[in-house]
Design a protein around this motif. Structure first.
Motif, PDB file in Angstrom:
ATOM      1  N   ALA A   1       0.829  -1.207   0.000  1.00 24.54           N
ATOM      2  CA  ALA A   1       0.000   0.000   0.000  1.00 24.54           C
ATOM      3  C   ALA A   1       0.866   1.261   0.000  1.00 24.54           C
ATOM      4  CB  ALA A   1      -0.928  -0.013   1.217  1.00 24.54           C
ATOM      5  N   PHE A   2       1.937   1.273   0.796  1.00 21.44           N
ATOM      6  CA  PHE A   2       2.835   2.437   0.814  1.00 21.44           C
ATOM      7  C   PHE A   2       3.563   2.589  -0.516  1.00 21.44           C
ATOM      8  CE2 PHE A   2       2.722   2.087   5.567  1.00 21.44           C
ATOM      9  CZ  PHE A   2       2.256   3.376   5.804  1.00 21.44           C
ATOM     10  N   ARG A   3       3.949   1.498  -1.125  1.00 26.16           N
ATOM     11  CA  ARG A   3       4.646   1.573  -2.407  1.00 26.16           C
ATOM     12  C   ARG A   3       3.704   2.064  -3.520  1.00 26.16           C
ATOM     13  NH1 ARG A   3       9.665  -1.118  -2.643  1.00 26.16           N
ATOM     14  NH2 ARG A   3       9.407  -1.255  -4.903  1.00 26.16           N
ATOM     15  N   LEU A   4       2.452   1.606  -3.503  1.00 27.64           N
ATOM     16  CA  LEU A   4       1.484   2.099  -4.480  1.00 27.64           C
ATOM     17  C   LEU A   4       1.206   3.584  -4.279  1.00 27.64           C
ATOM     18  CD1 LEU A   4      -1.101  -0.841  -4.579  1.00 27.64           C
ATOM     19  CD2 LEU A   4       0.436  -0.140  -6.413  1.00 27.64           C
ATOM     20  N   ALA A   5       1.151   4.005  -3.006  1.00 23.89           N
ATOM     21  CA  ALA A   5       0.950   5.431  -2.729  1.00 23.89           C
ATOM     22  C   ALA A   5       2.119   6.258  -3.257  1.00 23.89           C
ATOM     23  CB  ALA A   5       0.773   5.647  -1.225  1.00 23.89           C
ATOM     24  N   ALA A   6       3.336   5.756  -3.091  1.00 20.09           N
ATOM     25  CA  ALA A   6       4.517   6.467  -3.592  1.00 20.09           C
ATOM     26  C   ALA A   6       4.514   6.521  -5.113  1.00 20.09           C
ATOM     27  CB  ALA A   6       5.784   5.798  -3.076  1.00 20.09           C
ATOM     28  N   ASN A   7       4.115   5.432  -5.749  1.00 20.93           N
ATOM     29  CA  ASN A   7       4.107   5.379  -7.211  1.00 20.93           C
ATOM     30  C   ASN A   7       3.082   6.330  -7.815  1.00 20.93           C
ATOM     31  OD1 ASN A   7       4.953   4.362  -9.729  1.00 20.93           O
ATOM     32  ND2 ASN A   7       3.262   2.915  -9.777  1.00 20.93           N
ATOM     33  N   SER A   8       2.046   6.676  -7.056  1.00 21.16           N
ATOM     34  CA  SER A   8       1.002   7.566  -7.567  1.00 21.16           C
ATOM     35  C   SER A   8       1.397   9.036  -7.514  1.00 21.16           C
ATOM     36  CB  SER A   8      -0.290   7.362  -6.758  1.00 21.16           C
ATOM     37  OG  SER A   8      -0.117   7.808  -5.419  1.00 21.16           O
ATOM     38  N   LEU A   9       2.575   9.343  -6.982  1.00 17.52           N
ATOM     39  CA  LEU A   9       2.977  10.737  -6.785  1.00 17.52           C
ATOM     40  C   LEU A   9       3.841  11.280  -7.914  1.00 17.52           C
ATOM     41  CD1 LEU A   9       3.855  10.600  -2.982  1.00 17.52           C
ATOM     42  CD2 LEU A   9       1.885  11.708  -4.025  1.00 17.52           C
ATOM     43  N   TRP A  10       3.954  10.560  -9.028  1.00 20.94           N
ATOM     44  CA  TRP A  10       4.866  11.000 -10.077  1.00 20.94           C
ATOM     45  C   TRP A  10       4.389  12.275 -10.763  1.00 20.94           C
ATOM     46  CZ3 TRP A  10       3.533  10.843 -15.409  1.00 20.94           C
ATOM     47  CH2 TRP A  10       2.303  10.269 -15.686  1.00 20.94           C
ATOM     48  N   GLN A  11       3.102  12.618 -10.640  1.00 21.35           N
ATOM     49  CA  GLN A  11       2.588  13.867 -11.185  1.00 21.35           C
ATOM     50  C   GLN A  11       2.122  14.823 -10.100  1.00 21.35           C
ATOM     51  OE1 GLN A  11      -0.429  12.726 -14.086  1.00 21.35           O
ATOM     52  NE2 GLN A  11       0.957  13.225 -15.768  1.00 21.35           N
ATOM     53  N   ASN A  12       2.356  14.493  -8.844  1.00 20.04           N
ATOM     54  CA  ASN A  12       1.896  15.322  -7.743  1.00 20.04           C
ATOM     55  C   ASN A  12       2.710  16.620  -7.679  1.00 20.04           C
ATOM     56  OD1 ASN A  12       2.200  16.014  -4.568  1.00 20.04           O
ATOM     57  ND2 ASN A  12       0.183  15.161  -4.974  1.00 20.04           N
ATOM     58  N   LYS A  13       2.019  17.732  -7.425  1.00 24.34           N
ATOM     59  CA  LYS A  13       2.690  19.035  -7.392  1.00 24.34           C
ATOM     60  C   LYS A  13       3.200  19.407  -6.005  1.00 24.34           C
ATOM     61  CE  LYS A  13       1.635  19.587 -11.711  1.00 24.34           C
ATOM     62  NZ  LYS A  13       2.690  19.441 -12.740  1.00 24.34           N
ATOM     63  N   GLY A  14       2.920  18.589  -5.011  1.00 24.82           N
ATOM     64  CA  GLY A  14       3.342  18.890  -3.654  1.00 24.82           C
ATOM     65  C   GLY A  14       4.814  18.595  -3.423  1.00 24.82           C
ATOM     66  N   PRO A  15       5.288  18.847  -2.197  1.00 23.74           N
ATOM     67  CA  PRO A  15       6.714  18.628  -1.889  1.00 23.74           C
ATOM     68  C   PRO A  15       7.138  17.170  -2.004  1.00 23.74           C
ATOM     69  CG  PRO A  15       5.466  19.135   0.110  1.00 23.74           C
ATOM     70  CD  PRO A  15       4.560  19.396  -1.044  1.00 23.74           C
ATOM     71  N   ILE A  16       6.253  16.227  -1.632  1.00 20.21           N
ATOM     72  CA  ILE A  16       6.623  14.820  -1.736  1.00 20.21           C
ATOM     73  C   ILE A  16       6.722  14.410  -3.205  1.00 20.21           C
ATOM     74  CG2 ILE A  16       6.041  12.475  -1.034  1.00 20.21           C
ATOM     75  CD1 ILE A  16       4.511  13.539   1.284  1.00 20.21           C
ATOM     76  N   GLY A  17       5.837  14.940  -4.028  1.00 17.50           N
ATOM     77  CA  GLY A  17       5.921  14.667  -5.454  1.00 17.50           C
ATOM     78  C   GLY A  17       7.196  15.225  -6.073  1.00 17.50           C
ATOM     79  N   GLN A  18       7.628  16.398  -5.607  1.00 21.26           N
ATOM     80  CA  GLN A  18       8.884  16.970  -6.095  1.00 21.26           C
ATOM     81  C   GLN A  18      10.072  16.093  -5.711  1.00 21.26           C
ATOM     82  OE1 GLN A  18       9.155  21.013  -4.698  1.00 21.26           O
ATOM     83  NE2 GLN A  18       7.127  21.576  -5.483  1.00 21.26           N
ATOM     84  N   GLN A  19      10.048  15.581  -4.499  1.00 15.91           N
ATOM     85  CA  GLN A  19      11.132  14.695  -4.071  1.00 15.91           C
ATOM     86  C   GLN A  19      11.138  13.409  -4.891  1.00 15.91           C
ATOM     87  OE1 GLN A  19      11.168  14.064   0.183  1.00 15.91           O
ATOM     88  NE2 GLN A  19      10.540  16.164   0.587  1.00 15.91           N
ATOM     89  N   TYR A  20       9.949  12.898  -5.194  1.00 20.99           N
ATOM     90  CA  TYR A  20       9.880  11.670  -5.999  1.00 20.99           C
ATOM     91  C   TYR A  20      10.502  11.884  -7.374  1.00 20.99           C
ATOM     92  CZ  TYR A  20       8.001   7.901  -8.841  1.00 20.99           C
ATOM     93  OH  TYR A  20       7.890   6.853  -9.704  1.00 20.99           O
ATOM     94  N   ARG A  21      10.136  12.972  -8.044  1.00 20.09           N
ATOM     95  CA  ARG A  21      10.654  13.219  -9.388  1.00 20.09           C
ATOM     96  C   ARG A  21      12.167  13.461  -9.375  1.00 20.09           C
ATOM     97  NH1 ARG A  21       5.590  15.652  -9.583  1.00 20.09           N
ATOM     98  NH2 ARG A  21       6.406  17.641  -8.840  1.00 20.09           N
ATOM     99  N   LYS A  22      12.656  14.117  -8.339  1.00 14.85           N
ATOM    100  CA  LYS A  22      14.093  14.343  -8.254  1.00 14.85           C
ATOM    101  C   LYS A  22      14.848  13.029  -8.055  1.00 14.85           C
ATOM    102  CE  LYS A  22      17.635  16.811  -5.639  1.00 14.85           C
ATOM    103  NZ  LYS A  22      17.916  17.733  -4.503  1.00 14.85           N
ATOM    104  N   LEU A  23      14.340  12.182  -7.170  1.00 11.90           N
ATOM    105  CA  LEU A  23      14.994  10.894  -6.937  1.00 11.90           C
ATOM    106  C   LEU A  23      14.892   9.994  -8.165  1.00 11.90           C
ATOM    107  CD1 LEU A  23      13.843  10.119  -3.284  1.00 11.90           C
ATOM    108  CD2 LEU A  23      16.171  10.582  -4.035  1.00 11.90           C
ATOM    109  N   ALA A  24      13.743  10.043  -8.848  1.00 15.26           N
ATOM    110  CA  ALA A  24      13.574   9.210 -10.032  1.00 15.26           C
ATOM    111  C   ALA A  24      14.533   9.619 -11.146  1.00 15.26           C
ATOM    112  CB  ALA A  24      12.132   9.287 -10.524  1.00 15.26           C
ATOM    113  N   ALA A  25      14.822  10.924 -11.227  1.00 11.50           N
ATOM    114  CA  ALA A  25      15.723  11.401 -12.271  1.00 11.50           C
ATOM    115  C   ALA A  25      17.179  11.041 -11.986  1.00 11.50           C
ATOM    116  CB  ALA A  25      15.587  12.916 -12.422  1.00 11.50           C
ATOM    117  N   THR A  26      17.541  10.962 -10.708  1.00 12.60           N
ATOM    118  CA  THR A  26      18.942  10.707 -10.348  1.00 12.60           C
ATOM    119  C   THR A  26      19.214   9.252  -9.987  1.00 12.60           C
ATOM    120  OG1 THR A  26      18.438  11.377  -8.062  1.00 12.60           O
ATOM    121  CG2 THR A  26      19.294  13.069  -9.558  1.00 12.60           C
TER     122      THR A  26
END
Length: 461
Positions: free
Chosen positions: A373-398
């Motif tokens: 459930a936590f992993r699915l929640a994290a995977n759903s944040l790839w388009q989120n505009k909030g701070p957690i979504g920003q962290q996800y996109r930065k980590l995914a890029a690097t």
């Protein structure tokens, strides 16, 4: 004697003293260890005369009840079992009702040192480890949460079967050369179901089928829809489609039936309010449920049980939170810190160290529904505009998406742990502060690099 000899002798003495080891104390004298099997239960226990006994029982209900009563008569207080398949659950409940503390041992947390592996040796080894306090217990939720987890799992199974049936329906439509399922957004919607039920009832004229739906709500043109409904309406295709629609209706009705059981269980978990011991009133759902959503007000139930609105956290929805609740419960004190909670979820790295150097991380797998459930929640944040979504996109890029999902899932688990433990509302500023600090460091680094290269950077107003 020289000074060097005295130092050497002192080191040898301290080394010999360091090799001294005290014998393990007996922490649980009234304990037992059970080797669990599909048809055989081997128990090693200490009786009231401090004698160790080994007995075998079959796995029938009468024998399991006899085993529980035997341990109760002998004053056994702690029992340890290995989590073997589904065979341990019935015995676990019986021992729990007889007032014994039952510990579930993860097979990867202990190893039998004897060369010959037998059921008796395993039971005696578990008994010995428990008696000396050398074994850890896995997290097992209380009875109500176990019931909730079972209901949620069965509803998810019906949901998967329903999805499989819809895939078979689409395959049958393809064999009939009907293409309307590609022109609408969801075949399970109102328009799709009306057309399917009409085809099953014998309607095969495209114009007659289009009169059943609201064309203004569809993006496709009427001409394209008419062309897509012209197909090969053979009798055997209609019969197969009718059987599949019956299966679809059955799985959907089963989901609704399990929802009633889930709601009744949640009502028992809602804390009382007021001195009279009245339960908190949960209102009805205000919006219509879509597809696989619950038809009752699940969000209010979760807020009442957790004591805080966790749906305010980006990525966490009511379905995922229900799966987490059914596994973890609400008592976060079982895990000393958020790091312990994340490690239990298998969301923390476990480094392998050899020779004082880190040589990698141990790869672990888990089928914990809360972890998923936590992993699915994290995977759903790839388009989120909030701070957690920003962290996800930065980590995914690097680091890549796989590591980003695990890292963000760990962050969500930490936020979940602290909110449930402290009953604090979600504050995005705490996460946003970290983002601002990182941006400030990045700007300072860029300014420093520009200054070293002889440039002066000015901020645009």
């Amino acid at each position: 004697m020289s000074k060097v000899s005295k130092i050497k002798k002192k080191r040898e003495s301290s080394s010999r003293e360091g090799l001294k080891m005290e014998r393990f104390g007996l922490l649980y004298p009234r304990s037992a260890g059970i080797d669990v099997g599909s048809m055989l239960m081997v128990v090693s226990y200490t009786d009231r005369n401090d004698m160790i006994n080994v007995r075998e029982f079959n796995s029938f209900t009468e024998s399991l009840m006899e085993l529980s009563e035997l341990l109760q008569r002998e004053g056994v207080e702690q029992v340890v079992m290995e989590a073997t398949g589904e065979y341990w659950k019935t015995l676990y409940c019986m021992l729990e009702t007889h007032g014994m503390q039952v510990l579930m041992a993860n097979p990867s947390h202990y190893r039998n040192v004897s060369a010959q592996k037998t059921d008796i040796n395993d039971a005696q080894w578990l008994h010995q480890l428990l008696a000396h306090g050398l074994i850890r217990s896995s997290h097992i939720a209380t009875e109500l949460y176990r019931q909730l987890r079972r209901y949620v799992h069965e509803r998810k199974t019906c949901q998967d079967l329903k999805s499989d049936t819809l895939n078979r329906i689409q395959k049958t439509l393809t064999l009939m050369n009907i293409k309307f399922q590609h022109l609408i957004s969801d075949i399970e919607g109102v328009a799709g179901m009306k057309i399917l039920r009409a085809i099953v009832s014998g309607v095969n004229e495209p114009e007659a089928l289009l009169k059943l739906i609201d064309l203004n709500r569809l993006k496709a043109s009427p001409e394209d829809l008419i062309s897509s409904l012209k197909g090969d309406y053979q009798e055997h295709h209609i019969h197969i489609l009718a059987s599949m629609m019956k299966a679809y209706d059955f799985h959907k009705s089963q989901m609704l039936e399990y929802e009633t059981y889930i709601e009744s269980t949640l009502q028992k978990l809602v804390p009382v309010s007021g001195p009279g011991g009245d339960l908190k009133v949960v209102g009805k759902k205000k919006v219509k449920a879509r597809k696989n959503e619950y038809h009752f007000n699940l969000t209010d139930y979760l807020e009442s049980i957790f004591g805080v609105d966790l749906t305010a956290v980006d990525g966490l929805d009511e379905i995922g939170l229900l799966a987490i609740l059914a596994v973890t419960g609400t008592d976060m004190r079982k895990w000393p810190t958020a790091s312990h909670f994340a490690s239990w979820l298998n969301l923390s790295p476990r480094p392998k160290i050899s020779g004082g150097k880190k040589i990698g991380n141990e790869k672990r797998s888990t089928n914990n529904p809360a972890t998923q459930a936590f992993r699915l929640a994290a995977n759903s944040l790839w388009q989120n505009k909030g701070p957690i979504g920003q962290q996800y996109r930065k980590l995914a890029a690097t680091k890549g998406s796989a590591k980003a999902i695990k890292a963000i899932a760990r962050k969500l688990a930490t936020v979940f742990y602290n909110m449930v433990l402290k009953k604090e509302a979600f504050d995005p500023k705490k996460i946003q502060q970290n983002v601002e600090i990182r941006e400030a460091k990045r700007i300072a680094r860029l300014l420093k690099d520009a200054a070293n290269m002889g440039y002066v950077v000015q901020k645009v107003a």
